[in-house]
Design a protein around this motif. Sequence first.
Motif, PDB file in Angstrom:
ATOM      1  N   LYS A 147       0.834  -1.208   0.000  1.00  6.71           N
ATOM      2  CA  LYS A 147       0.000   0.000   0.000  1.00  6.71           C
ATOM      3  C   LYS A 147       0.865   1.253   0.000  1.00  6.71           C
ATOM      4  N   ASP A 178       0.918   4.099  -2.950  1.00  2.24           N
ATOM      5  CA  ASP A 178       0.724   5.539  -2.712  1.00  2.24           C
ATOM      6  C   ASP A 178       1.894   6.331  -3.286  1.00  2.24           C
ATOM      7  N   ASP A 218      -9.286  -3.571   3.278  1.00  3.81           N
ATOM      8  CA  ASP A 218      -8.090  -3.722   2.440  1.00  3.81           C
ATOM      9  C   ASP A 218      -8.473  -3.811   0.961  1.00  3.81           C
ATOM     10  N   SER A 264      -9.956  -0.480  -0.306  1.00  2.00           N
ATOM     11  CA  SER A 264      -8.975   0.610  -0.486  1.00  2.00           C
ATOM     12  C   SER A 264      -8.233   0.463  -1.805  1.00  2.00           C
ATOM     13  N   ILE A 265      -7.946  -0.780  -2.205  1.00  2.00           N
ATOM     14  CA  ILE A 265      -7.242  -0.991  -3.475  1.00  2.00           C
ATOM     15  C   ILE A 265      -8.181  -0.723  -4.649  1.00  2.00           C
ATOM     16  N   LYS A 324      -8.187   2.982  -5.029  1.00  2.00           N
ATOM     17  CA  LYS A 324      -6.955   3.473  -5.643  1.00  2.00           C
ATOM     18  C   LYS A 324      -6.916   3.139  -7.140  1.00  2.00           C
TER      19      LYS A 324
END
Length: 617
Positions: free
Chosen positions: A362, A366, A410, A413-414, A417
């Motif tokens: 992660k 970022d 988890d 969040s991906i 993104k």
Amino acid sequence: MDLKTAVFNAARDGKLRLMDKLLCSKSHSEVTALMSEKTNGATPLLMAARYGHLDVVAYLLEQCGAPIEEGGSVNFDGETIEGAPPLWAASAAGHLSVVKVLLEHGAVVNSTTLTNSTPLRAACFDGHLEIVKFLVEHKADIEVANRHGHTCLMISCYKGHKDIAQYLLENGADVNRKSVKGNTALHDCAESGSLEIMKMLLEYGAKMEKDGYGMTPLLSASVTGHTNIVEFLIEYKHTSKIDRVNALELLGATFVDKKRDLLGALKYWKKAMDMRYSDLANIIYKEEPLHLNMAYGYAKEVSSNEELENLIADPDEMRMQALLIRERILGPSHPDTSYYIRYRGAVYADSGNFKRCINLWKYALDMQQNNLDPLNHMTASSLLSFAELFSFMLQDRAKGLLGTSVSFDDLMSILSKSVLEIERALKQTPSSPDQIQLNKTLSIILHLICLLERVPCNADQDHFKKQSIYRFLKLYPRGKNGFSPLHLAVDKNTTCVGRYPVCTFPSLHVAAVLLECGADANARDVDKSCPLHIAALNSSPEIMKLILAAGGHFDTTNLHKQAPFDLLNEKEISKNLIHPINHTTLQCLSARTVVKHNINYKGQIPVKLEAFVLLHS
């Protein structure tokens, strides 16, 4: 075997008598046409030049009028070079006699491949000194660079061909020329470990410049682990003390992650630490970080020899030191910084420590999204790695390993993104994003949506998921062939997104959630095919029923005048599962009648109704 293939094979294998026999009875126009024909992307002359068949080359030029500049595809060391002229192929392969004949017959000495590589550069790459000399004597331009801005001198340095580098320098090669990314021939020596050539470049006035990432040749040698270059340059008179310290510390990080030599790393870190404290009046302290990084396990760089000695008892701490040092010296924009963070995460995943892996990945993701252009291949690789990891963790064979449970947060969040990557790309280049990387990222998003369906979530989380998918759909992204996300969800090719299986497509679950979140059931691709067309081609009657229930039209036609039921009729397995008459309304029949008789309806009916008629045209 047809004549074209037979001639090509004869040229490739150097069988002059066979070639003469094949062509002797053909007219001049037939022979001329054959000389321009390509087999596997190459003309007969290109193949003969590639494999050094001098007699065949001379025959093709003098008796057959073969086009001497006709480029094509040739293979070297498993790599296909596109647009290579015969002179380039002969130069790359080291056939001096063929090079001479081609030039005698008028070949352009500075002709290039599609990547702007010249015959001279090809000869420099593989170390053919005599060909290099011959080409330069015949006016080859030493300074023509390829598309990356790499010159003949640079490639000679990188490949370690000292005699060629010396010859080029003697003939005026620019020793300080920079590539597109700002590196010089000194950087190429540093990256390849060519110390003797580096010394020669310095004698010719080479300067220690920084490349586009701020890397000096010294740091480049540290990153690649060439100790001979590092040890030479830290003694170089123009190298500052802080540069020496950074180079030694970075070299130690390379020993940890690339060479897997922890003792070797300690040796260089100790040397750097001693150098920091060598002048007590001017100690070079490390900057205190503003905060410690959770991804690194809240590790902090050591600042004394005592702390350094204690590292030997904790190999894991040493590995975190390497990541900290690399990020401090190279910075977050350098590709190696995120690469080795991902590498360390993968090592944790291999040992079953998935939580540490996810935290590191992660952090790397970022870093990439903050520093790289949208749809960069490294970012896409990171997203795909997450999808593959989550897929493995959700399989039965992963049960019993440390931390195998995949949390909704988890995964979500991906997905967020990934959607951000699409948003960044469409915002920066709305009309022309990289289609290959865009399609790959869209496919990864669909795989993540598929995986999310296998992770339990509460009502609030489910709402957040669908809200995010809705925002994704409202970006109106389009992949290969103009495919919408729904097209991709019902296409079997979406399955093949990486090396390892994640989810299988067509996916009923993914199609269902996309439709629930607002996907257009009648979206068109560049062929004006809608998702129903693609589902029909993929023999997916259950998905077709789903799309039809969401408002898809069974009689929508594409550019080939095919409706989904036309494609479905070709699939015996689906014939009795969906019958066209059950999904054809009076409105559809009316619209088809309007289209069939070319009735001018524009401006005569409401705009929404015009769009409906268009679906049937």
